[in-house]
Design a protein around this motif. Structure first.
Motif, short mmCIF file in Angstrom:
data_model
loop_
_atom_site.label_atom_id
_atom_site.label_comp_id
_atom_site.label_asym_id
_atom_site.label_seq_id
_atom_site.Cartn_x
_atom_site.Cartn_y
_atom_site.Cartn_z
N LEU A 77 -51.04 12.23 18.45
CA LEU A 77 -50.81 12.53 17.76
C LEU A 77 -51.69 13.41 16.76
O LEU A 77 -51.94 14.46 16.56
N LYS A 78 -53.10 12.97 16.95
CA LYS A 78 -54.81 13.28 17.09
C LYS A 78 -54.35 14.69 17.89
O LYS A 78 -55.00 16.10 17.94
N TYR B 124 -51.74 13.57 11.25
CA TYR B 124 -52.05 11.78 11.28
C TYR B 124 -51.20 11.19 10.23
O TYR B 124 -50.61 11.81 10.07
N THR C 16 -56.43 4.62 13.56
CA THR C 16 -54.43 5.20 13.66
C THR C 16 -53.81 4.24 14.02
O THR C 16 -53.12 3.41 14.29
N ILE D 148 -46.05 10.30 8.88
CA ILE D 148 -46.73 11.31 9.34
C ILE D 148 -47.33 13.15 8.84
O ILE D 148 -45.86 13.91 8.13
N ALA E 170 -51.42 7.32 19.21
CA ALA E 170 -52.65 7.79 18.55
C ALA E 170 -53.58 9.31 19.46
O ALA E 170 -53.18 9.43 18.05
N SER F 205 -57.80 7.72 9.07
CA SER F 205 -58.81 7.94 10.51
C SER F 205 -57.93 8.09 11.19
O SER F 205 -56.90 7.86 11.62
N PRO F 206 -57.85 9.85 12.38
CA PRO F 206 -57.26 9.83 13.28
C PRO F 206 -57.87 9.11 14.58
O PRO F 206 -59.21 8.49 14.49
#
Length: 461
Positions: free
Chosen positions: A359-360, A365, A375, A259, A356, A370-371
């Motif tokens: 995280l965004k 990421y 993900t 990450i 996901a 890609s987010p």
């Protein structure tokens, strides 16, 4: 490692926590050996010896309760149900949280929501206690209802109408007290309260199993008459060490997903950088084994009931024998159910879309991914592959004691320490407890249990 154990006694707070935990463990074991009011201990002991001599097989959900209660169910002690009703209620609530919007909302409310869910779990525990308590009390009055032979003399003293309600009340209250004591260990002891009580109950049966193993080596045969030599005892000890090491690998194994977090300044500290997300190999822990065992307690009794009918076909008795715990059908279905429940638990508890999104929101990421939805798809695929390996490993670990019992006639009480539920729980709880003790030691500038690296709990921390 010995130095680390000695250091735990030098820290006053840690020493007090250990003494407090030890006191509660003594109380739990004391309650697990006092017979319930109205039980005839002599008649019960005679009945247990008759059943043990007639059959060495033991399995099903009732055997699981007896295992978790440290043998209290077999002797119908105050703690006959142990902490199992609370475990059952906790599993049910955990499965309902993603399904019931109200519970899911409570979980997102933080500490307040978790307290409400815990309270609901206690209420459900009482309900489960009443149901299981009625079952075991009626079984005490009439053991044939559990498929056991009829006793030669009555196992209880007094009236049936008085014995059943008093027994249900006593064992329900004892279970709720055990639950409260487990919470006290978590708050004021060394943590893992409920899990630690279960572990102590399981370990309490270990000395008897060791004595039985040594007795077989000295007599040169198993209770079933199969030859058992001292060299086989040494081989079993080696196998035990190997299986325990494999269980530790299963409990501690995880895949690191890298990450990358955007660097930002919070106050005077620079936050962000490279880290990782651990995807556990055995995400479901012991739950698939418990689920599978609970479901498979029904077929044998159902087929026996059908076979007992006057005009019943012989196929029912064949199915009943096939679905005994040492039967081929039981082992095949048991293994398949463990695989299925491993994936079911991950699908129910692991939410890649939510991870996901989190995280965004945090500006993190996975490098090269890609987010957003990509993900989530990556995490779902990675977790599926990791779970596949862990589920196969878990299935092999669960079936190994049955393999020892059916092929080498090792008594099931001895074989259960070579894998399955008991070994998984013992290894997991011991690792968690040592991890917490190590955290206390390192915070006070003492050396931990390992000279290099550190212990991780089952949560991966």
């Amino acid at each position: 490692m010995l130095t680390a154990f000695l250091n735990t006694l030098k820290v006053k707070e840690l020493r007090n926590r250990l003494l407090f935990t030890a006191l509660i463990i003594v109380l739990v074991r004391f309650a697990s050996n006092i017979p319930c009011p109205g039980v005839d201990p002599a008649a019960l002991e005679k009945f247990i010896s008759e059943v043990s001599a007639g059959s060495s097989s033991s399995g099903g959900f009732m055997a699981l309760i007896d295992l978790f209660s440290g043998g209290a169910l077999a002797h119908f002690a105050l703690g006959a149900l142990g902490i199992m009703p609370y475990i059952t209620a906790s599993i049910i609530v955990q499965l309902l949280v993603p399904v019931v919007p109200t519970l899911e909302k409570m979980q997102r409310e933080g500490e307040t929501g978790r307290q409400k869910i815990t309270q609901y779990t206690r209420y459900l525990t009482i309900l489960v206690c009443l149901i299981q308590g009625i079952m075991v009390a009626i079984a005490m009055v009439n053991p044939s209802k559990l498929g056991l032979p009829a006793p030669s003399e009555q196992l209880f003293i007094g009236s049936r109408s008085v014995f059943i309600p008093i027994t249900v009340l006593v064992i329900t209250c004892t279970t709720m007290v055990f639950t409260w004591l487990g919470e006290q260990i978590t708050e004021r002891g060394i943590g893992n309260g409920v899990s630690l009580i279960i572990t102590i109950n399981i370990v309490s049966r270990l000395p008897h199993s060791v004595i039985e193993l040594i007795d077989m080596a000295m007599k040169g045969q198993t209770p079933d008459g199969t030859t058992f030599r001292p060299v086989q005892l040494l081989l079993l000890l080696v196998v035990f060490c190997v299986v325990t090491a494999a269980t530790i690998l299963l409990s501690q194994g995880y895949r690191r997903v890298p990450i990358q977090m955007i660097r930002k300044t919070v106050g005077k500290q620079m936050m962000g950088g490279s880290t990782y997300m651990p995807l556990k190999v055995n995400f479901a822990n012991v739950m698939p084994i418990i689920f599978a065992g609970a479901i498979l307690m029904l077929p044998e009794y159902l087929f026996q009931y059908m076979a007992a009918k006057p005009d019943a076909s012989s196929i029912w008795m064949t199915l009943a024998m096939t679905f005994r715990q040492d039967g081929v059908g039981y082992m095949v279905v048991y293994g398949l159910l463990i695989l299925a429940f491993s994936f079911f638990w991950v699908a129910n508890q692991f939410n890649p879309i939510q991870i996901a999104d989190n995280l965004k929101k945090e500006g993190a990421y996975i490098p090269g991914i890609s987010p957003g939805q990509p993900t989530a798809d990556f995490l779902d695929s990675a977790m599926t592959r990791v779970t596949a390996g862990g589920a196969v490993f878990l299935m092999a670990l669960a079936l190994f004691p049955m393999f020892l019992y059916s092929n080498f006639k090792i008594p099931f009480m001895v074989a259960q320490f070579f894998g399955g539920t008991s070994l998984l729980i013992m290894v997991g709880v011991v690792l968690d407890t040592m991890s917490q003790l190590e955290s206390h030691l390192t915070m006070r500038h003492y050396e931990g249990f390992l000279k290099s690296g550190r212990l991780r709990s089952r949560g991966g921390n």
